[in-house]
Design a protein around this motif. Structure first.
Motif, PDB file in Angstrom:
ATOM      1  N   THR A 163      -4.592   5.309  10.011  1.00 51.23           N
ATOM      2  CA  THR A 163      -3.711   6.426   9.636  1.00 51.23           C
ATOM      3  C   THR A 163      -2.890   6.074   8.404  1.00 51.23           C
ATOM      4  O   THR A 163      -2.761   6.881   7.464  1.00 51.23           O
ATOM      5  CB  THR A 163      -2.772   6.773  10.813  1.00 51.23           C
ATOM      6  N   TRP A 164      -2.318   4.882   8.384  1.00 50.12           N
ATOM      7  CA  TRP A 164      -1.489   4.409   7.268  1.00 50.12           C
ATOM      8  C   TRP A 164      -2.270   4.462   5.963  1.00 50.12           C
ATOM      9  O   TRP A 164      -1.791   4.991   4.943  1.00 50.12           O
ATOM     10  CB  TRP A 164      -1.032   2.982   7.567  1.00 50.12           C
ATOM     11  N   CYS A 165      -3.480   3.920   5.985  1.00 47.92           N
ATOM     12  CA  CYS A 165      -4.289   3.849   4.766  1.00 47.92           C
ATOM     13  C   CYS A 165      -4.780   5.215   4.310  1.00 47.92           C
ATOM     14  O   CYS A 165      -4.846   5.491   3.103  1.00 47.92           O
ATOM     15  CB  CYS A 165      -5.479   2.919   4.987  1.00 47.92           C
ATOM     16  N   ILE A 166      -5.118   6.083   5.255  1.00 49.05           N
ATOM     17  CA  ILE A 166      -5.564   7.439   4.886  1.00 49.05           C
ATOM     18  C   ILE A 166      -4.436   8.191   4.199  1.00 49.05           C
ATOM     19  O   ILE A 166      -4.619   8.836   3.160  1.00 49.05           O
ATOM     20  CB  ILE A 166      -6.059   8.195   6.133  1.00 49.05           C
ATOM     21  N   VAL A 167      -3.229   8.118   4.781  1.00 53.40           N
ATOM     22  CA  VAL A 167      -2.066   8.798   4.202  1.00 53.40           C
ATOM     23  C   VAL A 167      -1.759   8.258   2.807  1.00 53.40           C
ATOM     24  O   VAL A 167      -1.382   9.014   1.901  1.00 53.40           O
ATOM     25  CB  VAL A 167      -0.837   8.623   5.133  1.00 53.40           C
ATOM     26  N   ILE A 202       0.846  -1.203   0.000  1.00 50.82           N
ATOM     27  CA  ILE A 202       0.000   0.000   0.000  1.00 50.82           C
ATOM     28  C   ILE A 202       0.875   1.245   0.000  1.00 50.82           C
ATOM     29  O   ILE A 202       0.615   2.216  -0.725  1.00 50.82           O
ATOM     30  CB  ILE A 202      -0.947  -0.018   1.215  1.00 50.82           C
ATOM     31  N   ARG A 203       1.938   1.226   0.816  1.00 51.51           N
ATOM     32  CA  ARG A 203       2.854   2.384   0.851  1.00 51.51           C
ATOM     33  C   ARG A 203       3.521   2.597  -0.500  1.00 51.51           C
ATOM     34  O   ARG A 203       3.601   3.725  -1.004  1.00 51.51           O
ATOM     35  CB  ARG A 203       3.912   2.178   1.943  1.00 51.51           C
ATOM     36  N   GLN A 242      -9.141  -0.022   1.953  1.00 55.35           N
ATOM     37  CA  GLN A 242      -8.444  -1.189   2.484  1.00 55.35           C
ATOM     38  C   GLN A 242      -8.554  -1.307   4.010  1.00 55.35           C
ATOM     39  O   GLN A 242      -8.180  -2.338   4.582  1.00 55.35           O
ATOM     40  CB  GLN A 242      -6.955  -1.118   2.120  1.00 55.35           C
ATOM     41  N   ILE A 243      -9.071  -0.271   4.665  1.00 49.55           N
ATOM     42  CA  ILE A 243      -9.034  -0.220   6.133  1.00 49.55           C
ATOM     43  C   ILE A 243      -9.784  -1.384   6.777  1.00 49.55           C
ATOM     44  O   ILE A 243      -9.251  -2.073   7.642  1.00 49.55           O
ATOM     45  CB  ILE A 243      -9.600   1.129   6.637  1.00 49.55           C
ATOM     46  N   ALA A 244     -11.017  -1.600   6.357  1.00 44.48           N
ATOM     47  CA  ALA A 244     -11.830  -2.637   7.004  1.00 44.48           C
ATOM     48  C   ALA A 244     -11.185  -4.009   6.884  1.00 44.48           C
ATOM     49  O   ALA A 244     -11.132  -4.785   7.857  1.00 44.48           O
ATOM     50  CB  ALA A 244     -13.231  -2.654   6.397  1.00 44.48           C
ATOM     51  N   ASP A 245     -10.659  -4.321   5.697  1.00 48.58           N
ATOM     52  CA  ASP A 245     -10.051  -5.630   5.481  1.00 48.58           C
ATOM     53  C   ASP A 245      -8.788  -5.799   6.320  1.00 48.58           C
ATOM     54  O   ASP A 245      -8.538  -6.869   6.891  1.00 48.58           O
ATOM     55  CB  ASP A 245      -9.727  -5.796   3.991  1.00 48.58           C
TER      56      ASP A 245
END
Length: 282
Positions: free
Chosen positions: A62-66, A23-24, A72-75
């Motif tokens: 925080t990671w996913c928002i950035v 993701i990053r 992807q957050i829920a998963d």
């Protein structure tokens, strides 16, 4: 999440870390850039990406928002909860008392057809007498549980035993001879427990093996473990309760159980060892 020796936990943590790295990278960020935008030290990002530290649910958000990966957050939160559920510290499992800990495994026991148990410290729970169970749980309660609901916890385990010995389940039990002589209760209670073990072993759906003291073996398990069909293994560690669901690791326990079964004595020889332990109580 507390550290655990299980490769299941380690591999699950690494898989989660790899997804976060992807993701990053998809966001075009390096570790330092992501750390700056998340507002934490780069060392934290490094620990998460290496699998050394499990991210909190807040970290994942925080990671996913950035990274622009809100979808992807829920998963990912579901994934981190799954990793956390593999290992549970006793104090977390027992924070509301011992009865809740007994009730938490009821559904798993109900759906299991074949139980295989290796016991090196105390009798397997499903063949304990009420008095033996009370002595074991009382010792645990005094040592680490603030709430005293031992009587209710004993009732819960006894109710589960009625279900287990309905004839719809099969049991393979391996017990170290040491357990037959372990002073976890008074002599009268222990004699009753050993007599009950002999009675249970005569049932057609129960296979009891005793591993005599002094039996040589290349690899001796250090923890008691319970196998629920080939779907799950529960390992009772000193610090907590470990759930293993990875097929390859479950297969390791199947092989270990099979090897130990070949080293154990059964039938009349097993009953002779139990009777000797009763006689030793005087």
């Amino acid at each position: 999440m507390p550290s655990s020796p299980s490769s299941s936990v380690i591999e699950a943590r690494k898989a989660l870390a790899n997804r976060l790295i992807e993701i990053r990278k998809d966001a075009g960020l390096n570790g330092d850039e992501l750390s700056a935008q998340c507002g934490w030290h780069p060392a934290k990002t490094s620990r998460i990406q290496s699998g050394i530290s499990a991210p909190s649910e807040s970290d994942i958000k925080t990671w996913c928002i950035v990274c622009g990966a809100v979808d992807q957050i829920a998963d990912l939160i579901a994934a981190v909860r799954a990793v956390e559920s593999m290992y549970t510290q006793w104090r977390r499992m027992e924070r509301t008392g011992l009865r809740a800990a007994q009730e938490s495994v009821a559904a798993l026991y109900q759906r299991t057809g074949l139980f295989r148990v290796y016991a090196s410290r105390v009798m397997p729970g499903m063949v304990q007498t009420r008095e033996y169970t009370a002595a074991v749980l009382r010792s645990i309660q005094r040592d680490r549980v603030a709430i005293d609901d031992v009587d209710e916890a004993v009732d819960t385990r006894m109710e589960r035993q009625h279900m287990l010995f309905s004839g719809r389940h099969r049991f393979g039990l391996l017990v170290e001879e040491y357990v037959l002589r372990a002073a976890v209760c008074d002599a009268e209670t222990m004699a009753g427990q050993l007599g009950h073990l002999i009675a249970v072993s005569s049932r057609p759906f129960v296979s009891l093996g005793i591993l005599p003291m002094g039996t040589g073996r290349p690899h001796l398990p250090v923890e008691d473990f319970y196998m629920f069909d080939e779907a799950e293994v529960a390992v009772e560690l000193t610090s907590g309760y470990l759930r293993i669901t990875q097929p390859r690791e479950i297969a390791d326990y199947v092989r270990t159980f099979t090897t130990l079964t070949g080293m154990a004595v059964h039938g009349a020889h097993a009953r002779k060892l139990i009777t000797a332990a009763i006689d030793a109580l005087g």
